[in-house]
Design a protein around this motif. Structure first.
Motif, PDB file in Angstrom:
ATOM      1  N   ARG A 103     -54.569  27.115  49.449  1.00 52.19           N
ATOM      2  CA  ARG A 103     -54.027  27.186  50.806  1.00 52.19           C
ATOM      3  C   ARG A 103     -55.127  26.809  51.775  1.00 52.19           C
ATOM      4  NH1 ARG A 103     -49.579  30.693  51.150  1.00 52.19           N
ATOM      5  NH2 ARG A 103     -48.946  31.371  49.075  1.00 52.19           N
ATOM      6  N   PRO A 104     -54.795  26.057  52.821  1.00 48.04           N
ATOM      7  CA  PRO A 104     -55.843  25.496  53.677  1.00 48.04           C
ATOM      8  C   PRO A 104     -56.688  26.534  54.417  1.00 48.04           C
ATOM      9  CG  PRO A 104     -53.641  24.998  54.536  1.00 48.04           C
ATOM     10  CD  PRO A 104     -53.463  25.536  53.171  1.00 48.04           C
ATOM     11  N   ASP A 105     -56.143  27.704  54.727  1.00 47.44           N
ATOM     12  CA  ASP A 105     -56.903  28.598  55.607  1.00 47.44           C
ATOM     13  C   ASP A 105     -57.637  29.724  54.895  1.00 47.44           C
ATOM     14  OD1 ASP A 105     -56.303  27.279  58.046  1.00 47.44           O
ATOM     15  OD2 ASP A 105     -54.237  27.958  57.780  1.00 47.44           O
ATOM     16  N   THR A 106     -57.590  29.739  53.550  1.00 48.60           N
ATOM     17  CA  THR A 106     -58.324  30.773  52.822  1.00 48.60           C
ATOM     18  C   THR A 106     -59.827  30.510  52.945  1.00 48.60           C
ATOM     19  OG1 THR A 106     -56.592  30.440  51.200  1.00 48.60           O
ATOM     20  CG2 THR A 106     -58.315  32.021  50.626  1.00 48.60           C
ATOM     21  N   PRO A 107     -60.606  31.580  53.229  1.00 43.87           N
ATOM     22  CA  PRO A 107     -62.065  31.378  53.176  1.00 43.87           C
ATOM     23  C   PRO A 107     -62.494  31.079  51.748  1.00 43.87           C
ATOM     24  CG  PRO A 107     -61.502  33.495  54.173  1.00 43.87           C
ATOM     25  CD  PRO A 107     -60.244  32.937  53.614  1.00 43.87           C
ATOM     26  N   TYR A 161     -56.000  15.637  58.691  1.00 42.95           N
ATOM     27  CA  TYR A 161     -56.584  16.122  57.442  1.00 42.95           C
ATOM     28  C   TYR A 161     -55.719  17.182  56.791  1.00 42.95           C
ATOM     29  CZ  TYR A 161     -60.685  13.332  57.989  1.00 42.95           C
ATOM     30  OH  TYR A 161     -61.515  12.274  58.075  1.00 42.95           O
ATOM     31  N   ARG A 162     -55.074  18.019  57.618  1.00 41.43           N
ATOM     32  CA  ARG A 162     -54.169  19.007  57.042  1.00 41.43           C
ATOM     33  C   ARG A 162     -53.041  18.311  56.268  1.00 41.43           C
ATOM     34  NH1 ARG A 162     -54.112  24.489  58.427  1.00 41.43           N
ATOM     35  NH2 ARG A 162     -55.950  24.875  59.673  1.00 41.43           N
ATOM     36  N   ARG A 163     -52.515  17.264  56.845  1.00 39.62           N
ATOM     37  CA  ARG A 163     -51.412  16.564  56.196  1.00 39.62           C
ATOM     38  C   ARG A 163     -51.891  15.932  54.877  1.00 39.62           C
ATOM     39  NH1 ARG A 163     -50.097  12.460  59.521  1.00 39.62           N
ATOM     40  NH2 ARG A 163     -50.262  13.912  61.269  1.00 39.62           N
ATOM     41  N   LYS A 164     -53.029  15.277  54.980  1.00 36.22           N
ATOM     42  CA  LYS A 164     -53.615  14.636  53.808  1.00 36.22           C
ATOM     43  C   LYS A 164     -53.872  15.683  52.722  1.00 36.22           C
ATOM     44  CE  LYS A 164     -57.545  11.528  52.993  1.00 36.22           C
ATOM     45  NZ  LYS A 164     -58.763  11.013  53.639  1.00 36.22           N
ATOM     46  N   PHE A 165     -54.390  16.819  53.141  1.00 38.18           N
ATOM     47  CA  PHE A 165     -54.727  17.901  52.212  1.00 38.18           C
ATOM     48  C   PHE A 165     -53.471  18.409  51.502  1.00 38.18           C
ATOM     49  CE2 PHE A 165     -55.283  22.452  51.359  1.00 38.18           C
ATOM     50  CZ  PHE A 165     -56.417  22.415  50.574  1.00 38.18           C
ATOM     51  N   GLU A 184     -50.609  16.973  51.091  1.00 37.83           N
ATOM     52  CA  GLU A 184     -50.066  15.953  50.192  1.00 37.83           C
ATOM     53  C   GLU A 184     -50.789  15.979  48.847  1.00 37.83           C
ATOM     54  OE1 GLU A 184     -50.354  12.087  51.953  1.00 37.83           O
ATOM     55  OE2 GLU A 184     -48.890  12.589  53.515  1.00 37.83           O
ATOM     56  N   LEU A 185     -52.115  16.035  48.929  1.00 35.19           N
ATOM     57  CA  LEU A 185     -52.909  16.045  47.702  1.00 35.19           C
ATOM     58  C   LEU A 185     -52.627  17.284  46.872  1.00 35.19           C
ATOM     59  CD1 LEU A 185     -56.349  14.728  48.945  1.00 35.19           C
ATOM     60  CD2 LEU A 185     -54.956  13.725  47.148  1.00 35.19           C
ATOM     61  N   VAL A 186     -52.571  18.444  47.524  1.00 35.44           N
ATOM     62  CA  VAL A 186     -52.332  19.699  46.802  1.00 35.44           C
ATOM     63  C   VAL A 186     -51.010  19.618  46.051  1.00 35.44           C
ATOM     64  CG1 VAL A 186     -51.761  22.140  47.119  1.00 35.44           C
ATOM     65  CG2 VAL A 186     -53.746  21.178  48.261  1.00 35.44           C
ATOM     66  N   GLN A 187     -49.969  19.075  46.733  1.00 36.44           N
ATOM     67  CA  GLN A 187     -48.664  18.971  46.081  1.00 36.44           C
ATOM     68  C   GLN A 187     -48.698  18.004  44.917  1.00 36.44           C
ATOM     69  OE1 GLN A 187     -45.663  18.121  48.960  1.00 36.44           O
ATOM     70  NE2 GLN A 187     -45.767  20.201  49.816  1.00 36.44           N
ATOM     71  N   GLU A 188     -49.404  16.902  45.115  1.00 39.74           N
ATOM     72  CA  GLU A 188     -49.442  15.890  44.075  1.00 39.74           C
ATOM     73  C   GLU A 188     -49.977  16.455  42.762  1.00 39.74           C
ATOM     74  OE1 GLU A 188     -51.547  12.350  45.125  1.00 39.74           O
ATOM     75  OE2 GLU A 188     -51.429  11.567  43.073  1.00 39.74           O
ATOM     76  N   PHE A 189     -50.979  17.354  42.879  1.00 40.24           N
ATOM     77  CA  PHE A 189     -51.613  17.857  41.660  1.00 40.24           C
ATOM     78  C   PHE A 189     -51.174  19.260  41.273  1.00 40.24           C
ATOM     79  CE2 PHE A 189     -54.661  14.647  43.159  1.00 40.24           C
ATOM     80  CZ  PHE A 189     -54.652  13.835  42.034  1.00 40.24           C
ATOM     81  N   ASP A 190     -50.177  19.813  41.951  1.00 40.91           N
ATOM     82  CA  ASP A 190     -49.728  21.188  41.672  1.00 40.91           C
ATOM     83  C   ASP A 190     -50.859  22.197  41.800  1.00 40.91           C
ATOM     84  OD1 ASP A 190     -47.112  20.505  41.204  1.00 40.91           O
ATOM     85  OD2 ASP A 190     -47.536  19.973  39.113  1.00 40.91           O
ATOM     86  N   LEU A 196     -60.319  17.436  45.245  1.00 46.75           N
ATOM     87  CA  LEU A 196     -59.562  16.845  46.348  1.00 46.75           C
ATOM     88  C   LEU A 196     -60.498  16.185  47.347  1.00 46.75           C
ATOM     89  CD1 LEU A 196     -56.811  19.500  47.081  1.00 46.75           C
ATOM     90  CD2 LEU A 196     -56.772  17.538  45.565  1.00 46.75           C
ATOM     91  N   ARG A 197     -61.611  16.847  47.606  1.00 46.23           N
ATOM     92  CA  ARG A 197     -62.553  16.302  48.572  1.00 46.23           C
ATOM     93  C   ARG A 197     -63.113  14.964  48.067  1.00 46.23           C
ATOM     94  NH1 ARG A 197     -67.455  16.236  50.485  1.00 46.23           N
ATOM     95  NH2 ARG A 197     -68.357  16.833  48.495  1.00 46.23           N
TER      96      ARG A 197
END
Lengths: 362, 494
Positions: B137-141, B121-125, B127-133, B156-157
């Motif tokens: 960040r994954p670990d921010t609350p 899921y981290r990888r998928k996440f 990839e998606l973040v980069q695709e849409f600029d 993204l979800r």
């Protein structure tokens, strides 16, 4: 015209629904209480049905026993009235226990001064006022620590409870000890003329009952019709917005504490003048703590409070039978009371979930 | 790429009806949404947009009607079933779990079974973040994210659980211009990949910038439709029946200074406030522009006495108020209106009547319930609040809460400090609010307000102050500037 009709209709249906919700909640709470306590009794190895019968007979089985229940009911109601103000503004006045004790100490001090003056009624009146002052001062201590010092009122209150309890012991074994020998049984008993007047044939004090009922009426009136009552609620529900409306939340917290302390102190006065006629180490009988449970179980409603208080008083008095008849530990009554509060909280939780579901759906 | 699994669908709504008791929110709506298009749904508050979208997303059952995907009728009764058909909705207030991290929120609803496939899921996440600029960040609350970032997360979800039709309800409310740009380019990309995007809005500029086609709802019915290029006069007339007046508001400020801040610095908000000097004249309306949290809120709170300045002096009517508290400011005639209505402005659990009683401010011991009730009735009628004196404030809709807050402003203040006074209101209400506020100016009240809508500032204010990172970088008369110039200043280019 049609609009108006609709509006009144919907108002009466919501009223009906609110009432139904109340009944439903009460039924739910009582069934939960019975289920929980039965489990507790089973664990303790007691026959549940027999225990309930003993509790019932022990509290309502005879007139004398019922007068004991009334004696417990009066301070419970007084403390609960006080707590209604502090809960209204969102304060957890756990120091109510110490406020009862301080009220008893102040009352005793004034009665000692008044002994033999020849004006017993005046002395009684003044000692009740002194009791209220004592309780209010003790509550104000916790209130100041909260508003000025940022100490949470639960910690301040608990600390002050220990101090008050220590003071009682010091007074009984020190300055106010009995002639000859200090004893756990308390100070010298006051002369008969300084006892709260009692109807001998009925063994109850009309003054005590009158004061408790008066406290209920005053509290209901204060919360409903006065600006203080409204503002306590406003600050309790949203201190920030109340501040923007021009109120000073700290001031109203102190007012709530003073009111709560006065009623608790009066409960202490009742214990001294009406029940024990002297100061004893366990003068508060834990009625302060118990009243916290009463108010929560009554869902902070003035009119349900005396009923719940009566229920707890019965349980308190009736469960004295358990250790005597069934050889059970006397702490079982406390366990049952705690269980009830858990049941009340469970109902509270279920209700707020239901409410959230209601409003979330729109 | 995630787009590979997505099949393009045509979505048809036929004759959708939805009644709430006797209220008819939707009465026979037909709508066709084609793949690869961004479809706007316009309409004022109460036109039936949100109801229609909730039906489409499975949150509300319809009373009558049909939904077709590629020509076959589909039936579903929950958001879950809707999303398994590829229909996902993004709400005005993102529904997420604030105490969990971004990646945990991302995984919720996707991960089944006991073993968690965190790495996948981290990888998928990412990839998606980069695709849409996106900036996530994954670990921010999640509770530390801005509303815009929470929207990004939700998009993204929805994409990763396979949304083919994406519904967005007022997505540009409360997000910054930069985030809006990121969002828009993401949506365009999604449409280019062949997905359908439905944008619900009451903002013409959003629709204009984004949509290929638009359907306008009025009073529960479709009142018109249009393809690019849009003509705003036509669209407005479809929304309201007739175009609303949008002429500039004219005030006549005098030369008397009401509020003066000299070199004031204060902590608070994201950036604080540094070295701010302003003067507000009697009867003047000053608009505060800037990205959210650039110091406007801090300035309003300092001027209301709610925050103490670290440095500098504050004068109200030539009295030095620097070391006074809120109650002194209030007495001196400064009134503050917070942006968060139920958090700061109104008191949950209290009725409208009880709020009026709180306002009585008399020294009397008893509440005059009679007067409070009469006051409540008067305010409800005068401010067109949909509610009764006995309604608790949380039962009112956002727009009505805002009207109520305005009703509780004092009658003759010297200075009104308003934080986003029209946030979330429909166009008609915005006009109503400003007509009401203009009446204050005529009696000599000065108004300082913040807003995230440049159009509103240009229409309502006499003077505009632009905030950038806690400083005022532009101070200009509204009649001598325009949206372009202010927009540049907002981004820090003066």
């Amino acid at each position: 015209m049609v609009m108006k009709q609709d509006k009144t209709d919907s108002r009466s249906t919501t009223k009906k629904r609110v009432f139904l919700e109340y009944v439903l909640e009460a039924v739910l709470a009582i069934s939960l209480v019975l289920a929980f306590t039965t489990v507790v009794l089973l664990i303790a190895g007691a026959p549940p049905l027999q225990s309930y019968v003993h509790i019932f007979m022990g509290s309502l089985g005879s007139w004398i026993r019922f007068t004991h229940v009334i004696k417990a009911w009066i301070p419970l109601v007084l403390c609960s009235c006080g707590l209604l103000y502090t809960f209204r503004i969102g304060l957890w006045n756990i120091g109510v226990e110490g406020q009862v004790v301080m009220g008893a100490i102040f009352t005793t001090a004034l009665m000692r001064m008044g002994t033999g003056t020849g004006y017993p009624s005046l002395v009684l009146l003044l000692s009740c006022l002194a009791g209220m002052t004592g309780g209010a001062l003790w509550a104000l201590g916790a209130g100041y620590l909260r508003t000025k010092g940022g100490v949470h009122e639960i910690f301040a209150g608990l600390g002050l409870n220990f101090v008050a309890q220590g003071m009682v012991l010091w007074l009984i074994f020190g300055p106010w000890k009995r002639a000859g020998i200090a004893s756990m049984s308390g100070t010298e008993t006051f002369e008969r003329s300084l006892w709260l007047p009692t109807i001998e044939t009925l063994r109850i004090s009309p003054a005590g009952i009158g004061i408790a009922l008066g406290a209920l009426l005053i509290t209901a009136w204060m919360l409903r019709y006065t600006n203080v009552g409204l503002r306590l609620k406003a600050v309790g529900n949203n201190a920030q917005a109340a501040y923007l409306f021009g109120l000073r939340p700290g001031k109203y917290m102190l007012i709530a504490m003073i009111l709560a302390g006065s009623f608790a102190g009066l409960a202490g006065s009742m214990q001294v003048t009406g029940v024990y006629h002297r100061l004893i180490p366990a003068i508060s009988s834990n009625y302060g703590y118990l009243s916290l449970l009463v108010v929560m179980l009554a869902n902070f409603n003035v009119w349900i409070t005396p009923l719940v208080a009566l229920f707890f008083a019965c349980l308190n008095v009736g469960s004295i039978q358990l250790p005597m008849v069934l050889q059970l530990d006397s702490s079982l009554s406390g366990v049952m009371q705690g269980t009830m509060v858990l049941a009340a909280l469970a109902v509270h939780f279920i209700r707020s979930r239901l409410r959230a579901a209601y409003t979330g759906g729109t | 790429m995630i787009s590979q699994g997505a099949r393009h669908v045509v979505l048809e709504l036929q004759d959708i009806h939805r009644y709430f008791g006797t209220v008819q929110a939707n009465r026979g709506i037909d709508l066709t949404v084609k793949p690869g298009r961004i479809h706007g749904i316009l309409g004022e508050n109460g036109a039936g947009k949100s109801t229609l979208m909730k039906i489409l997303a499975g949150y509300l059952p319809m009373t009558r009607g049909r939904i077709l995907l590629d020509g076959t009728e589909v039936r579903y009764a929950s958001p879950n079933e809707a999303s398994s058909l590829g229909i996902g909705m993004l709400y005005q207030d993102p529904m997420d779990f604030p105490m969990l991290s971004v990646i945990e929120n991302f995984m919720i609803g996707q991960v089944s079974g006991v073993a968690s496939a965190g790495e996948t899921y981290r990888r998928k996440f990412s990839e998606l973040v980069q695709e849409f600029d996106f900036t996530l960040r994954p670990d921010t609350p999640v509770h530390l994210l801005t509303i815009g970032e929470r929207q990004q997360l939700e998009i993204l979800r929805l994409l990763s659980i396979g949304a083919r039709v994406l519904i967005l309800d007022e997505p540009t409310t409360g997000i910054s211009t930069t985030q809006k740009e990121i969002l828009f380019s993401a949506l365009k990309k999604l449409a280019a990949e062949g997905r359908s995007v439905i944008l619900v809005s009451h903002k013409l500029e959003d629709v204009d910038a984004l949509c290929d086609t638009v359907t306008v709802l009025q009073d529960g019915r479709v009142s018109g439709a249009m393809d690019q290029p849009f003509d705003s006069t036509t669209l407005l007339s479809m929304m309201f029946g007739a175009p609303p007046e949008s002429s500039r508001h004219i005030h006549r400020p005098t030369s008397q200074t009401i509020l003066r801040l000299d070199n004031v610095s204060a902590a608070g908000g994201r950036t604080g406030l540094s070295g701010c000097s302003i003067q507000v004249r009697r009867g003047e309306v000053v608009g505060l522009a800037g990205l959210e949290g650039s110091g406007q809120g801090v300035l309003l709170r300092v001027a209301a006495g709610l925050l103490r300045p670290r440095k500098g002096t504050i004068h109200l009517d030539n009295h030095n108020m620097t070391h006074q508290g809120y109650h002194a400011y209030r007495k001196a005639g400064a009134a503050f209106l917070p942006a968060s209505r139920l958090e700061e402005g109104l008191i949950r659990g209290l009725t409208i009547t009880e709020h009026c009683a709180l306002q009585q401010q008399g020294r009397s011991f008893l509440v005059d319930w009679h007067e409070a009730h009469a006051g409540a009735r008067k305010k409800i009628a005068g401010f067109q609040v949909m509610g009764s004196p006995g309604s608790v404030v949380e039962s009112l809709s956002g727009g009505n809460q805002q009207r109520l807050l305005l009703a509780f402003l004092p009658e003759r203040p010297r200075l009104l400090l308003l934080e986003n006074p029209t946030r979330g209101l429909d166009l008609e209400s915005v006009h109503w609010v400003w007509n009401h506020l203009d009446a204050y100016c005529e009696q000599g009240t000065s108004i300082v307000f913040s807003s995230s809508e440049l159009d509103e500032i240009l229409l309502a204010a006499d003077r505009v102050l632009v905030f950038f990172e806690g400083r005022i970088i532009k101070d200009v008369l509204a009649s001598r500037t325009n949206v372009m110039e202010l927009g540049r200043a907002l981004a820090g280019r003066v």
